[in-house]
Write a protein that holds these residues in place. Structure first.
Motif, mmCIF file in Angstrom:
data_model
loop_
_atom_site.group_PDB
_atom_site.id
_atom_site.type_symbol
_atom_site.label_atom_id
_atom_site.label_comp_id
_atom_site.label_asym_id
_atom_site.label_seq_id
_atom_site.Cartn_x
_atom_site.Cartn_y
_atom_site.Cartn_z
ATOM 1 N N LYS A 6 -19.755 61.430 32.033
ATOM 2 C CA LYS A 6 -19.091 62.740 31.948
ATOM 3 C C LYS A 6 -18.544 62.980 30.543
ATOM 4 N N LYS A 7 -17.986 61.945 29.953
ATOM 5 C CA LYS A 7 -17.427 62.032 28.591
ATOM 6 C C LYS A 7 -18.522 62.289 27.543
ATOM 7 N N PHE A 8 -19.735 61.808 27.865
ATOM 8 C CA PHE A 8 -20.829 61.925 26.896
ATOM 9 C C PHE A 8 -21.542 63.281 26.982
ATOM 10 N N LYS A 9 -21.211 64.082 28.004
ATOM 11 C CA LYS A 9 -21.856 65.387 28.244
ATOM 12 C C LYS A 9 -21.978 66.247 26.991
ATOM 13 N N PRO A 10 -20.883 66.421 26.196
ATOM 14 C CA PRO A 10 -20.958 67.340 25.044
ATOM 15 C C PRO A 10 -21.981 66.932 23.989
ATOM 16 N N PHE A 11 -22.372 65.658 23.993
ATOM 17 C CA PHE A 11 -23.273 65.184 22.943
ATOM 18 C C PHE A 11 -24.710 65.167 23.463
ATOM 19 N N ASN A 12 -25.635 65.305 22.561
ATOM 20 C CA ASN A 12 -27.042 65.261 22.925
ATOM 21 C C ASN A 12 -27.510 63.806 22.881
ATOM 22 N N LEU A 13 -27.196 63.070 23.951
ATOM 23 C CA LEU A 13 -27.408 61.620 23.968
ATOM 24 C C LEU A 13 -28.359 61.229 25.073
ATOM 25 N N LYS A 14 -29.169 60.204 24.826
ATOM 26 C CA LYS A 14 -29.931 59.593 25.906
ATOM 27 C C LYS A 14 -29.015 58.524 26.502
ATOM 28 N N ILE A 15 -28.843 58.570 27.825
ATOM 29 C CA ILE A 15 -28.000 57.558 28.469
ATOM 30 C C ILE A 15 -28.882 56.701 29.367
ATOM 31 N N SER A 16 -28.823 55.397 29.187
ATOM 32 C CA SER A 16 -29.629 54.519 30.031
ATOM 33 C C SER A 16 -28.744 53.412 30.608
ATOM 34 N N THR A 17 -29.299 52.698 31.551
ATOM 35 C CA THR A 17 -28.543 51.577 32.125
ATOM 36 C C THR A 17 -29.501 50.394 32.255
ATOM 37 N N ILE A 18 -28.964 49.193 32.238
ATOM 38 C CA ILE A 18 -29.841 48.022 32.319
ATOM 39 C C ILE A 18 -30.570 48.023 33.659
#
Lengths: 201, 201
Positions: free
Chosen positions: B159-171
């Motif tokens: 949720k905190k990363f929403k404003p940024f254009n980021l790829k989010i992954s998990t192991i």
């Protein structure tokens, strides 16, 4: 393991020299200390340093002591005709915890073990032999481990005690209280039958 | 337990404050130190004191460090577009030991756990959110434990990363290499089928 810091690496290496503590456990302990207040670490460091530098051994029984003669040897309520011979301080603690023994102790500081290069001269045997004629000791209880080394040490001691008119006894071996017969090893079970004792109500 | 000496008692009490070390183990460790040279104890005490007093945390990733910025954050060979979010230093060590990851890290210093009273403000989350726009980070890998707390923390972070254009992954979760199917729990096995990956020769 590659540590992120020389300080951590050093602490982990020192910690992992302790028996039963490997590198992973040492790291867990070190990270625990880092999470807690600085005081915790300082208290621990001081406690072990003071212990190591200031510790004394009783002149009489060679047990760990805060004074020249330990509290047990100094106590007027102990039975001075009995001395219990043990391998180390932990055995004294274990027997004291039973509250069943009111005599004195003699801590050998080890056990005769040719494999590990421990001979009679490395142990506090001479001081025990010297202690007997100077004291009121009438019975020596051998409370040593039931191993080859323990038996060797017991045999050596009984030969040394020959010149004195001493009663020599050893702690009873048998089925532990609460132990089940079917799980006992044959030697213990066999001995417990051969050395059976009178039934007490 | 009645200790024969205040010094021993004190050392045992301090030792047994460490996780997984009870009074009996602590006594064994203390008696081990007594049997060894004084230097051993002094080195141990110095190592833990120096570690605790001089330790630093990396200004960037909050990992343990010998300098203001840690060796990983300072290394020119690391991929600065990747950041792996972990709970603590041990996770960094574990991932580093695989030699499979060449990006940066961010150590949260814990995990959101309402039961233990750990909220987002107790963790290094704000500094991570501040770090993103200032850096070249393009992908955040969430390497948190597959527990309720880990999932909560991961959800909060996404949720905190929403404003940024980021790829989010998990192991990846699945059957461990060398693990047998029949011993895997249903959730892991189920997930490993739903999230199957392309077969590679």
């Amino acid at each position: 393991m590659n540590f992120p810091s020389k300080l951590i690496e050093n602490a982990v290496n020192e910690m992992s020299k302790l028996p039963g503590i490997g590198k992973k456990t040492a790291l867990r302990l070190v990270l625990h200390l880092l999470k807690k207040d600085e005081e915790n670490t300082i208290h621990l460091a001081e406690a072990i340093t003071n212990m190591r530098m200031q510790i004394q051994y009783c002149r009489e029984c060679h047990n760990i002591s805060d004074a020249e003669v330990c509290a047990i040897c100094n106590s007027p309520s102990r039975d001075r005709s009995l001395v219990c011979v043990v391998e180390d301080t932990r055995d004294v603690l274990a027997i004291e915890n039973t509250s069943q023994y009111k005599g004195l102790y003699h801590v050998l500081g080890g056990i005769i073990s040719p494999i590990e290069g421990v001979g009679p001269s490395d142990l506090h045997i001479d001081s025990l032999v010297r202690r007997i004629p100077e004291s009121e000791i009438k019975e020596v209880i051998l409370a040593l481990s039931p191993t080859m080394e323990g038996d060797t040490t017991a045999f050596y001691l009984t030969k040394k005690f020959k010149p004195f008119n001493l009663k020599i006894s050893t702690i009873a071996r048998g089925i532990p209280v609460g132990g089940e017969l079917e799980y006992a090893d044959e030697i213990t079970l066999g001995r417990s039958i051969v050395r059976r004792t009178a039934y007490e109500l």
